[in-house]
Design a protein around this motif. Structure first.
Motif, short mmCIF file in Angstrom:
data_model
loop_
_atom_site.label_atom_id
_atom_site.label_comp_id
_atom_site.label_asym_id
_atom_site.label_seq_id
_atom_site.Cartn_x
_atom_site.Cartn_y
_atom_site.Cartn_z
N UNK A 1 0.81 -1.20 0.00
CA UNK A 1 0.00 0.00 0.00
C UNK A 1 0.84 1.26 0.00
N UNK A 2 1.93 1.26 0.74
CA UNK A 2 2.80 2.44 0.77
C UNK A 2 3.35 2.73 -0.62
N UNK A 3 3.71 1.69 -1.36
CA UNK A 3 4.23 1.87 -2.71
C UNK A 3 3.15 2.47 -3.61
N UNK A 4 1.94 1.95 -3.52
CA UNK A 4 0.84 2.48 -4.32
C UNK A 4 0.54 3.93 -3.96
N UNK A 5 0.58 4.23 -2.68
CA UNK A 5 0.32 5.60 -2.21
C UNK A 5 1.40 6.54 -2.76
N UNK A 6 2.65 6.11 -2.70
CA UNK A 6 3.75 6.94 -3.19
C UNK A 6 3.64 7.16 -4.69
N UNK A 7 3.32 6.10 -5.43
CA UNK A 7 3.15 6.24 -6.88
C UNK A 7 2.01 7.21 -7.19
N UNK A 45 12.61 7.43 -6.73
CA UNK A 45 12.38 6.54 -5.61
C UNK A 45 11.86 7.39 -4.45
N UNK A 46 11.36 6.72 -3.43
CA UNK A 46 10.90 7.47 -2.27
C UNK A 46 12.04 8.25 -1.63
N UNK A 48 14.67 9.51 -3.21
CA UNK A 48 14.94 10.68 -4.05
C UNK A 48 13.88 11.75 -3.84
N UNK A 49 12.63 11.33 -3.72
CA UNK A 49 11.53 12.27 -3.47
C UNK A 49 11.76 13.00 -2.15
N UNK A 50 12.08 12.24 -1.11
CA UNK A 50 12.33 12.83 0.20
C UNK A 50 13.53 13.78 0.17
N UNK A 51 14.55 13.41 -0.60
CA UNK A 51 15.72 14.29 -0.73
C UNK A 51 15.32 15.62 -1.35
N UNK A 52 14.50 15.60 -2.39
CA UNK A 52 14.04 16.84 -3.02
C UNK A 52 13.22 17.67 -2.04
N UNK A 53 12.36 17.01 -1.27
CA UNK A 53 11.55 17.72 -0.28
C UNK A 53 12.43 18.34 0.81
N UNK A 54 13.44 17.59 1.23
CA UNK A 54 14.35 18.10 2.26
C UNK A 54 15.16 19.29 1.74
N UNK A 55 15.62 19.21 0.51
CA UNK A 55 16.34 20.35 -0.08
C UNK A 55 15.44 21.58 -0.13
N UNK A 56 14.18 21.38 -0.46
CA UNK A 56 13.23 22.50 -0.49
C UNK A 56 13.09 23.12 0.90
N UNK A 57 12.99 22.28 1.93
CA UNK A 57 12.91 22.79 3.30
C UNK A 57 14.19 23.54 3.69
#
Length: 139
Positions: A1-7, A45-46, A48-57
């Motif tokens: 489910x987490x994978x589907x949610x992330x996609x 990937x999750x 990479x996504x989190x890395x982009x979000x962290x850079x934004x913060x």
């Protein structure tokens, strides 16, 4: 489910971006460039996504700290410009990134009220400070 949610989250982000800016971006940068960015987001990937979000913060936090009294030519501003470069590369990829395009984007931030509103909502004068930092340090 987490994978589907992330996609679903990535798909929703791409669809929202297309809805809001797609026609304009395709007109300005071409279908290939926009399609490549969309594919890059969809392929993240999750981590990479989190890395982009962290850079934004980190960009927002650094901007809040520096813009009120900072020096856009100073070393802390250089770090801010590099954070922004790294954030862009999350979406553009290294092969699409160039210092010239980065500086051009910064100039567009100043010229486009939507970007000014975004960065100035983080901190008054944020757009001008970020753009000056990019102009001073991205070569």
């Amino acid at each position: 489910k987490d994978t589907e949610r992330f996609e679903g989250l990535k798909r929703q982000a791409v669809e929202e971006n297309e809805r809001q800016y797609g026609a304009e971006a395709r007109r300005n940068y071409g279908d290939t460039a926009v399609d490549e960015v969309n594919a890059r987001v969809q392929g993240m990937t999750e981590e990479q996504w989190q890395q982009a979000q962290e850079l934004s913060r980190q960009i927002a936090g650094t901007l809040r700290r520096l813009a009120p009294a900072g020096d856009p030519a100073g070393p802390e501003a250089a770090a801010l410009a590099d954070l922004h470069r790294r954030w862009l590369c999350c979406y553009w990829g290294q092969k699409r990134y160039s210092a010239q395009a980065h500086r051009g984007l910064a100039r567009m931030y100043l010229a486009d009220a939507r970007f000014c509103a975004y960065y100035d909502a983080i901190v008054p004068g944020g757009t001008a400070f970020l753009c000056a930092a990019i102009e001073n340090h991205i070569r």
